[in-house]
Design a protein around this motif. Structure first.
Motif, PDB file in Angstrom:
ATOM      1  N   ASN A   1     -11.937   2.457   4.087  1.00  0.00           N
ATOM      2  CA  ASN A   1     -11.815   1.061   4.501  1.00  0.00           C
ATOM      3  C   ASN A   1     -11.303   0.174   3.358  1.00  0.00           C
ATOM      4  OD1 ASN A   1     -11.975  -1.133   6.207  1.00  0.00           O
ATOM      5  ND2 ASN A   1     -14.161  -0.911   6.627  1.00  0.00           N
ATOM      6  N   ILE A   2     -10.924  -1.032   3.698  1.00  0.00           N
ATOM      7  CA  ILE A   2     -10.396  -1.991   2.728  1.00  0.00           C
ATOM      8  C   ILE A   2     -11.444  -2.290   1.650  1.00  0.00           C
ATOM      9  CG2 ILE A   2      -9.523  -4.352   2.425  1.00  0.00           C
ATOM     10  CD1 ILE A   2      -8.573  -4.168   5.395  1.00  0.00           C
TER      11      ILE A   2
ATOM     12  N   LEU B   1      -5.071  -5.633   5.369  1.00  0.00           N
ATOM     13  CA  LEU B   1      -4.735  -4.944   6.616  1.00  0.00           C
ATOM     14  C   LEU B   1      -3.358  -4.283   6.537  1.00  0.00           C
ATOM     15  CD1 LEU B   1      -5.489  -4.236   9.516  1.00  0.00           C
ATOM     16  CD2 LEU B   1      -4.536  -6.436  10.240  1.00  0.00           C
TER      17      LEU B   1
ATOM     18  N   SER C   1      -7.658  -5.755  -0.781  1.00  0.00           N
ATOM     19  CA  SER C   1      -7.319  -7.054  -0.196  1.00  0.00           C
ATOM     20  C   SER C   1      -6.383  -7.861  -1.087  1.00  0.00           C
ATOM     21  CB  SER C   1      -8.600  -7.848   0.082  1.00  0.00           C
ATOM     22  OG  SER C   1      -9.433  -7.889  -1.061  1.00  0.00           O
TER      23      SER C   1
ATOM     24  N   VAL D   1      -7.822   8.043   4.377  1.00  0.00           N
ATOM     25  CA  VAL D   1      -7.921   6.617   4.069  1.00  0.00           C
ATOM     26  C   VAL D   1      -9.340   6.118   4.317  1.00  0.00           C
ATOM     27  CG1 VAL D   1      -6.913   4.340   4.487  1.00  0.00           C
ATOM     28  CG2 VAL D   1      -5.532   6.395   4.866  1.00  0.00           C
TER      29      VAL D   1
ATOM     30  N   GLY E   1       0.787  -1.234   0.000  1.00  0.00           N
ATOM     31  CA  GLY E   1       0.000   0.000   0.000  1.00  0.00           C
ATOM     32  C   GLY E   1       0.814   1.277   0.000  1.00  0.00           C
TER      33      GLY E   1
ATOM     34  N   LEU F   1      -3.760  -1.119   4.597  1.00  0.00           N
ATOM     35  CA  LEU F   1      -4.504  -0.152   5.404  1.00  0.00           C
ATOM     36  C   LEU F   1      -3.594   0.530   6.424  1.00  0.00           C
ATOM     37  CD1 LEU F   1      -7.144   1.150   6.485  1.00  0.00           C
ATOM     38  CD2 LEU F   1      -7.436  -0.899   7.896  1.00  0.00           C
TER      39      LEU F   1
ATOM     40  N   PRO G   1      -7.080   1.008   0.454  1.00  0.00           N
ATOM     41  CA  PRO G   1      -6.361  -0.262   0.526  1.00  0.00           C
ATOM     42  C   PRO G   1      -7.219  -1.383  -0.056  1.00  0.00           C
ATOM     43  CG  PRO G   1      -7.283   0.284   2.672  1.00  0.00           C
ATOM     44  CD  PRO G   1      -7.608   1.441   1.763  1.00  0.00           C
TER      45      PRO G   1
END
Length: 252
Positions: free
Chosen positions: A231-232, A213, A203, A229, A183, A216, A201
């Motif tokens: 969420n994923i 994660l 997966s 930022v 990331g 992130l 971010p």
């Protein structure tokens, strides 16, 4: 007081000069939603936010989705169905024949009115595997009236691929940067532009990426300033944020 009486009183207040047009529009934004028992549709969200309902499809029954589609058709309201599968689209398109389905983002776009014009948004994806999330952000921003430009597969493994596009990227009102693995790309981009960077971010990645994660946490710890930022895999949230920023920029 029911909705009809509320509207009548509001319009009478405008007629009497007790409220001006802007005050009436603001009050309209707080009027009731449509209550369909287990589904409650917020028709005035577009007044408050400039973007209408976004309906998250997973977890909703066929009955609920059909109920929503019928109401959208009746009200001729702009809306987005997110994370929609092709079979759900096929089920609903008879109720909403103008609905457009995008396989790459799993968005179903239902548009009855042309959205207000907004500024430009750059969507940057680190790798081709990040494209579905990037397209989700792009689709939402376009639906909101933004002029979207895409710059894909320009990640840090070959950062020189990004440089030819920087003059065009710098013209944008908002920039969305989508990346998995470690990331790193949003921080790099933020160090090269004067515009807010919305980091997404994904997966995408091998074992220790922990389903996004790692990306992130990397983005939350960005060294460059001006990185926010979401969420994923949340392309929808990034697209909305970019559209809101672009609307403010266009208004200036």
């Amino acid at each position: 007081m029911d909705l009809q009486n509320s509207l009548r009183e509001l319009l009478n207040s405008l007629k009497r000069g007790e409220l001006d047009v802007d005050e009436v529009v603001e009050k309209l934004s707080f009027l009731p939603y449509e209550d369909l028992d287990d589904v409650k549709l917020d028709w005035h969200r577009s007044i408050r936010r400039g973007i209408g309902e976004i309906i998250y499809t997973p977890g909703k029954s066929d009955e609920q989705l059909i109920k929503i589609a019928k109401s959208l058709s009746e009200h001729r309201a702009n809306a987005i169905f997110s994370r929609m599968t092709k079979d759900k689209y096929e089920m609903l398109k008879s109720f909403l024949p103008n609905m457009e389905y995008r396989d790459d983002s799993r968005l179903a776009l239902c548009r009855f009115e042309t959205p207000i014009g907004r500024g430009g948004v750059a969507i940057i994806a680190a790798g081709s595997s990040d494209r579905p999330v990037a397209e989700e952000a792009a689709g939402v921003a376009e639906f909101a009236g933004c002029k979207v430009k895409r710059f894909y597969d320009v990640g840090v493994a070959g950062i020189h691929r990004l440089f030819p596009y920087l003059p065009e990227i710098r013209k944008s009102s908002a920039i969305v940067v989508v990346a998995g693995m470690e990331g790193a790309l949003p921080s790099v981009v933020a160090g090269l532009v004067s515009t807010l960077v919305i980091a997404v971010p994904t997966s995408v990645g091998y074992g220790a990426s922990f389903g996004g994660l790692a990306a992130l946490l990397s983005m939350l710890n960005a060294c460059s300033g001006g990185v926010v930022v979401v969420n994923i895999d949340n392309g929808v949230g990034a697209g909305i944020a970019a559209a809101l920023v672009a609307a403010k920029d266009e208004a200036r």
